[in-house]
Design an enzyme around this catalytic site. Structure first.
Site, PDB file in Angstrom:
ATOM      1  N   HIS A 123      35.458  42.535 -15.755  1.00 16.52           N
ATOM      2  CA  HIS A 123      34.624  43.436 -16.948  1.00 16.52           C
ATOM      3  C   HIS A 123      34.315  44.544 -16.643  1.00 16.52           C
ATOM      4  O   HIS A 123      34.410  45.118 -15.288  1.00 16.52           O
ATOM      5  CB  HIS A 123      33.494  42.251 -17.150  1.00 16.52           C
ATOM      6  CG  HIS A 123      32.769  42.246 -15.829  1.00 16.52           C
ATOM      7  ND1 HIS A 123      32.752  41.509 -15.028  1.00 16.52           N
ATOM      8  CD2 HIS A 123      31.551  42.992 -15.369  1.00 16.52           C
ATOM      9  CE1 HIS A 123      31.890  41.099 -13.970  1.00 16.52           C
ATOM     10  NE2 HIS A 123      31.256  42.322 -14.168  1.00 16.52           N
ATOM     11  N   CYS A 137      24.146  42.974 -10.338  1.00 16.11           N
ATOM     12  CA  CYS A 137      25.320  43.370  -9.936  1.00 16.11           C
ATOM     13  C   CYS A 137      25.715  44.829 -10.503  1.00 16.11           C
ATOM     14  O   CYS A 137      25.211  45.567 -11.364  1.00 16.11           O
ATOM     15  CB  CYS A 137      26.447  42.603 -10.502  1.00 16.11           C
ATOM     16  SG  CYS A 137      26.698  42.395 -12.441  1.00 16.11           S
TER      17      CYS A 137
END
Length: 695
Positions: free
Chosen positions: A65, A205
């Protein structure tokens, strides 16, 4: 998620053999739908995200992603790989691949929807249904949430002709699970629920789209199974909602699962804390919960108050000896000090080069500055460099304390370093101040305090108490003895002449080449830079700096020369590294020799040390001086006796080269290199420049 994924964005027979090919195949579907405008640019952004951390998850899931300016709207593509694709997960290849594309300015609502997918991936029924689904339309509907896992399983069973009985089984199992959730709990479980252990957690993250929310879901699920109350703050791309201060105050422990700095980390000061990467929160949440409970039972209290990991964060296990920890603390301070040394030293050196050797007597440029006079520009550079040097000791002390105690150590460390500077305790005083400051903060943090005071500890109590203690010790107790020791060492260095100076140069050369940029190398470098980190360094201090830099240039230059002269003794990879080593050595980057030492330490390191010792000794013998702490050949015009200085470097390089060639020659040609005299070797020799092999 009605517009984020459609059947056109689903590939149930993804035939790609690598993660790059899988990303390309799914991205091409996005391009076809007009969701991605530049395929190459988007794939470059995906690869950049993948380089930060592998996106494979345990359970056969790959979730590449990124946020990209080439994405027109939030999009999700799904692929199912029969053979599996390696996305770096510990348990093997992934068969469920999700490619998430978010625009650079994606709105919070869409990112929240993306986070819901990340949470669904922690549900075994959801992933099982994805593996069983028979058509792209149902797969897209399942991901969107238009059908439940049970309904998707029923459709799959119907498509296979398994009949209603088989299709009803998953639904019945789901219903049974739902019914079971309301069944009476075991008495012990009810007792646990009455007084649960409470944990607050933060997950984050680099992208803040997937792993952040998957770790949150995983921790919450593990908490429910363990009878622990887990409340998670997800610091994702959609922003974050802060945990209620009352919830933090009532928590018995903290779990930080993150790969980017935790925002407002001070809130968790004084609580038992487990600090790990975000993937640990996904893959082993039960272990993290058990670990934080064990810390609470042992009464361990930590204060994770830094915005980023300190140089010794997650640096090893608790069995490390004090010597190892001390080295890490000192290296923390030195690593933060070196940029100030480099900037200040080079500016001062340039000031002398432009304004002459009397520039240190020039008036303040605030009072006298003439735009057209070189003397004024030289004075400007000199005075800016002097201001940078004024930070050296405080930064050294502050970041030693930071390495020991995280951000709470900065205030007393800087205060102690400033005091050391004011009482002329110098480099030794900075070391002592940093260690004392860190020790005092650690001691204060171990004191049990009421919960109501925990919020003010990192911003009021710890800075106040630790600064007062460090200031008292530096001014009244140890400051004068350390200042006297510093003066004695300075006087001893200033008095070094003849044989003593040469021996010191040889010793520093050995240290610089012993571990090629490691701790011993850094000790020698810090010793040299401390000597010139004053407004008017002594001639001996500048000679030491010159010897240290000269010796540090020898190993990479020697390896570069050796690969050129006797290429057959080195592997093809080492010969390629040798080309880069020319530039690295000339720039005083000793680490350029590390690839050679790692491959053959018993031959390379002794050879490098011998050459470094020769260069250090000759540099001291020739009386070469250096005011700049870095720069290699690019600061030769600023070196005293530059020609003799270059001669010392050349001599050391020749010694190291000769030794490494002799030692490697006793072993024979490197593996993968044709031996001299063979047909292949003769052919290689005829090619000349095509193969750097010497006869």
């Amino acid at each position: 998620m009605s517009e984020m994924i459609t059947a056109d964005l689903v590939d149930l027979d993804l035939s790609a053999e690598s993660k790059e090919a899988a990303a390309r195949a799914l991205a091409e579907r996005m391009v076809a739908k007009g969701r991605v405008t530049d395929l190459a640019g988007f794939l470059a952004d995906v690869a950049a995200r993948e380089a930060q951390m592998p996106t494979g998850l345990d359970g056969g899931i790959g979730i590449p992603h990124c946020r990209s300016e080439h994405v027109t709207e939030p999009t999700l593509a799904f692929g199912r790989s029969p053979a599996g694709i390696d996305f770096g997960a510990a348990d093997g290849p992934a068969d469920l691949i999700f490619l998430i594309a978010a625009p650079a300015g994606a709105d919070d609502a869409h990112l929240t929807i993306l986070s819901s997918l990340a949470r669904q991936l922690m549900n075994a029924e959801f992933t099982d249904a994805l593996r069983a689904v028979a058509d792209a339309e149902t797969a897209a509907a399942l991901v969107r949430g238009d059908v439940t896992p049970a309904e998707a399983a029923e459709r799959a069973a119907a498509a296979e002709g398994a009949g209603q009985d088989t299709a009803a089984a998953p639904a019945a199992a789901s219903a049974g699970a739902a019914a079971g959730s309301t069944a009476p709990e075991h008495p012990e479980a009810e007792a646990t629920r009455a007084r649960p252990f409470r944990i607050v957690a933060v997950t984050s993250c680099p992208t803040g789209i997937a792993h952040t929310y998957m770790a949150a879901e995983s921790l919450e699920k593990a908490g429910r199974e363990a009878g622990v109350e887990v409340t998670v703050e997800t610091q994702g791309s959609a922003g974050f909602t802060r945990l209620d201060p009352a919830v933090i105050a009532a928590a018995d422990g903290v779990v930080l699962a993150h790969d980017v700095p935790v925002r407002e980390k001070d809130r968790f000061a004084g609580k038992p804390t487990v600090d790990v990467g975000v993937k640990a929160g996904i893959n082993r949440p039960a272990e993290l919960i058990s670990e934080v409970r064990a810390k609470a039972e042992r009464g361990e209290r930590t204060a994770p108050a830094g915005a980023a990991a300190t140089p010794v964060d997650r640096a090893g296990d608790a069995t490390e000896g004090y010597g190892t920890k001390l080295r890490k603390w000192l290296m923390s301070g030195v690593s933060y000090m070196v940029p100030f040394v480099a900037a200040g030293g080079l500016l001062i050196a340039l000031g002398f080069a432009i304004g002459g050797w009397t520039v240190n007597k020039a008036p303040s440029v605030m009072d006298h500055f003439v735009w057209t006079q070189s003397d004024s520009w030289g004075a400007l550079l000199f005075q800016i460099g002097g201001m940078a040097f004024n930070f050296l000791i405080p930064v050294l002390a502050g970041y030693i304390a930071y390495g020991m105690a995280d951000r709470p150590g900065l205030v007393p460390g800087f205060v102690g370093g400033a005091i050391s500077l004011s009482i002329n305790a110098g480099f030794l005083g900075g070391l002592a101040a940093g260690l004392i400051a860190g020790g005092v903060v650690l001691a204060v943090q171990r004191v049990r305090i009421p919960a109501v005071m925990r919020g003010i500890m990192p911003v009021v109590v710890i800075p106040l108490v630790s600064s007062a203690v460090v200031g008292f010790l530096m001014f009244v107790v140890i400051g004068k003895p350390i200042a006297a020791a510093q003066k004695g060492m300075t006087d001893w260095l200033s008095g070094l002449t003849g044989t003593n100076a040469v021996l010191l140069g040889a010793l520093l050369g050995l240290m610089m080449c012993f571990d090629l940029g490691g701790p011993v190398n850094k000790v020698a470098y810090a010793f040299a830079t401390a000597g010139i980190a004053v407004a008017a360094p002594s001639d001996s201090a500048m000679k030491i700096m010159a010897a240290v830099m000269a010796a540090g240039m020898v190993p990479p230059l020697a390896m570069a020369l050796a690969t050129t002269m006797r290429g057959r003794l080195f592997t093809p990879a080492e010969r390629e590294n040798g080309k880069a080593a020319w530039v690295l050595g000339a720039s005083f980057i000793t680490e350029g020799a590390i690839p050679f030492a790692a491959a053959d330490p018993l031959r390379v390191i002794p050879s490098a040390m011998a050459g470094g010792a020769v260069t250090g000794a000759l540099s001291m013998m020739f009386g070469a001086t250096l005011r700049a702490p870095h720069g290699g050949i690019f600061v030769v015009p600023l070196i005293g006796n530059p020609f003799l200085y270059l001669l010392a470097i050349a001599a050391g390089v020749c010694v190291s080269t000769a030794l490494v060639v002799v030692l490697k020659g006793m072993r024979g040609p490197a593996q993968g290199t044709p031996a001299a005299g063979s047909a292949e070797g003769a052919a290689a020799g005829e090619k000349g420049s095509e193969q750097p092999v010497a006869a």
